[in-house]
Design a protein around this motif. Structure first.
Motif, PDB file in Angstrom:
ATOM      1  N   LYS A 151     -80.252-130.901  28.800  1.00 26.89           N
ATOM      2  CA  LYS A 151     -79.210-131.889  28.509  1.00 26.89           C
ATOM      3  C   LYS A 151     -79.539-133.217  29.180  1.00 26.89           C
ATOM      4  N   LEU A 152     -79.253-134.285  28.454  1.00 22.45           N
ATOM      5  CA  LEU A 152     -79.476-135.627  28.981  1.00 22.45           C
ATOM      6  C   LEU A 152     -78.151-136.267  29.378  1.00 22.45           C
ATOM      7  N   TYR A 153     -78.212-137.164  30.341  1.00 27.32           N
ATOM      8  CA  TYR A 153     -77.016-137.844  30.841  1.00 27.32           C
ATOM      9  C   TYR A 153     -77.217-139.355  30.712  1.00 27.32           C
ATOM     10  N   HIS A 154     -76.100-140.066  30.640  1.00 27.82           N
ATOM     11  CA  HIS A 154     -76.190-141.525  30.562  1.00 27.82           C
ATOM     12  C   HIS A 154     -76.895-142.071  31.807  1.00 27.82           C
ATOM     13  N   ALA A 155     -77.806-142.999  31.601  1.00 25.44           N
ATOM     14  CA  ALA A 155     -78.505-143.621  32.725  1.00 25.44           C
ATOM     15  C   ALA A 155     -77.524-144.519  33.480  1.00 25.44           C
ATOM     16  N   PRO A 156     -77.371-144.338  34.772  1.00 24.46           N
ATOM     17  CA  PRO A 156     -76.356-145.073  35.549  1.00 24.46           C
ATOM     18  C   PRO A 156     -76.800-146.461  35.979  1.00 24.46           C
ATOM     19  N   PHE A 157     -77.222-147.260  35.002  1.00 17.82           N
ATOM     20  CA  PHE A 157     -77.734-148.590  35.310  1.00 17.82           C
ATOM     21  C   PHE A 157     -77.066-149.653  34.440  1.00 17.82           C
ATOM     22  N   PHE A 158     -77.107-150.881  34.917  1.00 17.13           N
ATOM     23  CA  PHE A 158     -76.722-152.016  34.093  1.00 17.13           C
ATOM     24  C   PHE A 158     -77.813-152.233  33.034  1.00 17.13           C
ATOM     25  N   ASN A 159     -77.490-153.031  32.011  1.00 18.90           N
ATOM     26  CA  ASN A 159     -78.458-153.422  30.973  1.00 18.90           C
ATOM     27  C   ASN A 159     -78.871-152.281  30.052  1.00 18.90           C
ATOM     28  N   VAL A 160     -78.100-151.190  30.021  1.00 24.05           N
ATOM     29  CA  VAL A 160     -78.447-150.039  29.189  1.00 24.05           C
ATOM     30  C   VAL A 160     -77.313-149.749  28.218  1.00 24.05           C
ATOM     31  N   TYR A 161     -77.654-149.638  26.923  1.00 29.83           N
ATOM     32  CA  TYR A 161     -76.662-149.319  25.904  1.00 29.83           C
ATOM     33  C   TYR A 161     -76.304-147.831  25.946  1.00 29.83           C
ATOM     34  N   GLU A 162     -75.230-147.477  25.241  1.00 23.16           N
ATOM     35  CA  GLU A 162     -74.748-146.093  25.238  1.00 23.16           C
ATOM     36  C   GLU A 162     -75.787-145.122  24.693  1.00 23.16           C
ATOM     37  N   ASP A 163     -76.638-145.598  23.745  1.00 24.09           N
ATOM     38  CA  ASP A 163     -77.664-144.724  23.182  1.00 24.09           C
ATOM     39  C   ASP A 163     -78.925-144.650  24.040  1.00 24.09           C
ATOM     40  N   GLY A 164     -78.886-145.297  25.211  1.00 22.92           N
ATOM     41  CA  GLY A 164     -80.009-145.241  26.133  1.00 22.92           C
ATOM     42  C   GLY A 164     -80.988-146.389  26.020  1.00 22.92           C
ATOM     43  N   LYS A 165     -80.825-147.248  25.007  1.00 24.48           N
ATOM     44  CA  LYS A 165     -81.754-148.361  24.834  1.00 24.48           C
ATOM     45  C   LYS A 165     -81.538-149.410  25.924  1.00 24.48           C
ATOM     46  N   VAL A 166     -82.636-149.892  26.466  1.00 24.39           N
ATOM     47  CA  VAL A 166     -82.575-150.873  27.553  1.00 24.39           C
ATOM     48  C   VAL A 166     -82.692-152.280  26.987  1.00 24.39           C
ATOM     49  N   CYS A 167     -81.781-153.146  27.402  1.00 29.49           N
ATOM     50  CA  CYS A 167     -81.872-154.565  27.063  1.00 29.49           C
ATOM     51  C   CYS A 167     -82.764-155.216  28.116  1.00 29.49           C
ATOM     52  N   MET A 168     -83.947-155.680  27.695  1.00 25.88           N
ATOM     53  CA  MET A 168     -84.891-156.253  28.644  1.00 25.88           C
ATOM     54  C   MET A 168     -84.675-157.742  28.863  1.00 25.88           C
ATOM     55  N   GLY A 169     -83.678-158.321  28.171  1.00 27.17           N
ATOM     56  CA  GLY A 169     -83.358-159.732  28.400  1.00 27.17           C
ATOM     57  C   GLY A 169     -84.537-160.636  28.121  1.00 27.17           C
ATOM     58  N   THR A 170     -84.885-161.453  29.111  1.00 20.32           N
ATOM     59  CA  THR A 170     -85.962-162.427  28.932  1.00 20.32           C
ATOM     60  C   THR A 170     -87.314-161.886  29.403  1.00 20.32           C
ATOM     61  N   VAL A 171     -87.369-160.597  29.751  1.00 20.32           N
ATOM     62  CA  VAL A 171     -88.638-160.022  30.204  1.00 20.32           C
ATOM     63  C   VAL A 171     -89.637-160.037  29.052  1.00 20.32           C
ATOM     64  N   SER A 172     -90.819-160.546  29.297  1.00 19.05           N
ATOM     65  CA  SER A 172     -91.870-160.615  28.272  1.00 19.05           C
ATOM     66  C   SER A 172     -92.677-159.324  28.302  1.00 19.05           C
ATOM     67  N   ILE A 173     -92.553-158.526  27.233  1.00 20.73           N
ATOM     68  CA  ILE A 173     -93.246-157.250  27.158  1.00 20.73           C
ATOM     69  C   ILE A 173     -94.635-157.466  26.563  1.00 20.73           C
ATOM     70  N   ASP A 174     -95.659-157.025  27.263  1.00 24.69           N
ATOM     71  CA  ASP A 174     -97.031-157.200  26.784  1.00 24.69           C
ATOM     72  C   ASP A 174     -97.817-155.930  27.074  1.00 24.69           C
ATOM     73  N   ILE A 175     -97.720-154.952  26.167  1.00 26.47           N
ATOM     74  CA  ILE A 175     -98.454-153.706  26.298  1.00 26.47           C
ATOM     75  C   ILE A 175     -99.803-153.861  25.584  1.00 26.47           C
ATOM     76  N   LYS A 176    -100.889-153.673  26.296  1.00 26.85           N
ATOM     77  CA  LYS A 176    -102.212-153.857  25.716  1.00 26.85           C
ATOM     78  C   LYS A 176    -102.500-152.820  24.633  1.00 26.85           C
ATOM     79  N   LYS A 177    -103.229-153.245  23.603  1.00 29.51           N
ATOM     80  CA  LYS A 177    -103.596-152.342  22.514  1.00 29.51           C
ATOM     81  C   LYS A 177    -104.530-151.241  22.999  1.00 29.51           C
TER      82      LYS A 177
END
Length: 240
Positions: A151-177
């Motif tokens: 069973k999974l539980y809600h992540a107890p953090f700010f910036n997280v939607y109910e479905d678990g998706k994280v709002c990264m705001g202005t963070v620039s995501i750059d995952i290398k290929k």
């Protein structure tokens, strides 16, 4: 006087047009193809048109081969696969990793408006699901390696939607290929914990007030109180 910060190191790699290829094809049942190579001047204009040479063709073949090798390297392990990995889809387009972390002390950052000091605090065991561009997180009640029925539980953090998706705001995501699975995981954990928590995106994410929770935990050695976690309607199987 306003301080000017040098942020040039934050800029991504810039690519400039160097050459162009134009493919010509004859009409009729028997097709014949001719390739013309153009150099590109400093203003972006095509110049010096000439038939594609063998040397230029070899350079193009090498570039395409390297690009193909980079795609194949995405999400490959750099050694023995880490034991905290639960699932990998190594597709270069839809690459996804699911992993878990045990309870740990982490440095957390909060915007001033929350009136929570930045500092270290214990966070609960977590399940992470990430693609190149998105991150979802959940909390766990146990330190044990989860299975598809966990069973999974809600992540107890700010910036997280109910479905678990994280709002990264202005963070620039750059995952290398060419990122290995270890680099991929490390990058996402850094993105999450090194960004500033700013606001709650769903109500009653825990059984207690989330602001009071972190005010009580930051800069203490208190273990995370897992009893305040709220169960959601998901198990690990729902993430696969």
């Amino acid at each position: 006087m306003e301080t000017i910060n040098d942020i040039t190191q934050d800029f991504g790699t810039l690519y400039y047009p160097k050459s162009a290829l134009v493919f010509y094809e004859t009409k009729g049942q028997i097709k014949d193809v001719y390739v013309e190579h153009f150099d590109i001047d400093k203003n972006g204009n095509p110049i010096n048109a000439h038939p594609l040479t063998v040397r230029e063709a070899k350079a193009l073949t090498k570039a395409l081969r390297i690009e193909n090798e980079i795609d194949k390297a995405f999400l490959k392990s750099s050694g023995i696969l880490p034991t905290n990995i639960l699932y990998i889809n190594p597709s270069s387009e839809k690459g996804t990793v699911i992993w878990y972390t045990k309870a740990q002390q982490k440095k957390l950052f909060f915007v001033d408006a929350l009136e929570i000091s930045n500092g270290e605090a214990c966070v609960p065991p977590m399940v992470w699901k990430a693609t190149k561009n998105t991150l979802n997180i959940f909390a766990l009640m146990s330190e044990r390696r989860p299975n598809d029925k966990t069973k999974l539980y809600h992540a107890p953090f700010f910036n997280v939607y109910e479905d678990g998706k994280v709002c990264m705001g202005t963070v620039s995501i750059d995952i290398k290929k060419s990122a290995s699975v270890e680099e991929f995981i490390h990058a996402w954990e850094d993105y999450f914990f090194n960004s500033y928590f700013s606001h709650s995106l769903c109500e009653n994410v825990t059984k207690t007030n989330i602001e009071s929770l972190w005010k009580d935990l930051v800069d203490t050695a208190k273990p995370f109180p897992k009893s305040i976690l709220k169960e959601n309607d998901k198990t690990l199987k729902n993430l696969l």
